[in-house]
Design a protein around this motif. Structure first.
Motif, PDB file in Angstrom:
ATOM      1  N   ARG A  10       0.823  -1.223  -0.095  1.00 50.52           N
ATOM      2  CA  ARG A  10      -0.067   0.044   0.012  1.00 50.52           C
ATOM      3  C   ARG A  10       0.968   1.256  -0.056  1.00 50.52           C
ATOM      4  NH1 ARG A  10      -3.671   3.052  -1.825  1.00 50.52           N
ATOM      5  NH2 ARG A  10      -4.480   4.522  -0.079  1.00 50.52           N
ATOM      6  N   ILE A  14       1.093   4.054  -2.747  1.00 49.41           N
ATOM      7  CA  ILE A  14       0.891   5.433  -2.652  1.00 49.41           C
ATOM      8  C   ILE A  14       1.760   6.395  -3.219  1.00 49.41           C
ATOM      9  CG2 ILE A  14       0.793   7.210  -1.055  1.00 49.41           C
ATOM     10  CD1 ILE A  14      -0.806   4.919   0.721  1.00 49.41           C
ATOM     11  N   THR A 111      -0.100  12.177   2.062  1.00 46.97           N
ATOM     12  CA  THR A 111       0.131  10.791   2.214  1.00 46.97           C
ATOM     13  C   THR A 111       1.397  10.144   1.565  1.00 46.97           C
ATOM     14  OG1 THR A 111      -2.238  10.866   1.995  1.00 46.97           O
ATOM     15  CG2 THR A 111      -1.577   8.737   1.642  1.00 46.97           C
ATOM     16  N   ALA A 142      -7.345  11.567   6.964  1.00 52.36           N
ATOM     17  CA  ALA A 142      -7.784  10.696   6.113  1.00 52.36           C
ATOM     18  C   ALA A 142      -6.215  10.061   5.716  1.00 52.36           C
ATOM     19  CB  ALA A 142      -8.257  11.633   4.681  1.00 52.36           C
ATOM     20  N   ALA A 146      -5.456   5.969   5.575  1.00 48.04           N
ATOM     21  CA  ALA A 146      -4.876   5.555   4.355  1.00 48.04           C
ATOM     22  C   ALA A 146      -3.656   4.590   4.689  1.00 48.04           C
ATOM     23  CB  ALA A 146      -4.804   6.347   3.265  1.00 48.04           C
TER      24      ALA A 146
END
Length: 163
Positions: A10, A14, A111, A142, A146
């Motif tokens: 993940r 990203i 992120t 958020a 994530a």
């Protein structure tokens, strides 16, 4: 935290989603002026209060080291547009802050820069990483979700009633 292959995948995904003209990497001593500039441009964006206070960076606090690691996203013109600084103590780390230039917000840079830090820290044996975020900043909350952060405490900022 034992990092799972799903988390690694993940975080890598990203980073791969960044526009091709951007670069995300660990900050170096040569990046101190850029970090100071981005910090100065965004220092008034923090909500304030005990839980979210941010003092302007100094040359010393902007200088990456083994115990204070910085990660940044650079645009196509080599401008630092997002950064996060993490304080490391053995196998534990705490995110000091993450910030994105105003004109680049809401594009996944916070992120991505935090994902880069998690990948690097996990490769270096860090097993616990803590971070925070103000309820006033839904974007960073958020981003934290994530990335797989779990909320384990909430801070309240209280003020005296208005007379």
């Amino acid at each position: 935290m034992e990092v799972t292959s799903q988390q690694l995948a993940r975080w890598t995904e990203i980073l791969a989603s960044l526009p091709p003209q951007t670069t995300c990497r660990e900050l170096e001593a040569a990046d101190v002026p850029a970090a100071l500039s981005l910090d100065a441009d965004t220092v008034s964006d923090y909500p304030g209060g005990v839980a979210t206070a941010h003092s302007p960076m100094t040359v010393a606090s902007a200088a990456p080291s083994a115990s204070r690691r910085g990660f940044g996203v650079f645009d196509s013109d080599a401008n630092l547009v997002a950064m996060t600084f993490v304080d490391v103590d053995g196998n534990r780390a705490e995110v000091d802050f993450t910030v994105v230039a105003q004109h680049r917000r809401c594009s996944g840079l916070a992120t991505a820069v935090k994902a880069a830090s998690l990948l690097a820290l996990s490769c270096d044996g860090v097993t616990v990483v803590r971070t925070g975020g103000s309820d006033e900043n839904r974007g960073i909350l958020a981003a934290n979700a994530a990335l797989g952060f779990e909320v384990d405490e909430h801070w309240l900022t209280l003020s005296a009633p208005q007379a």
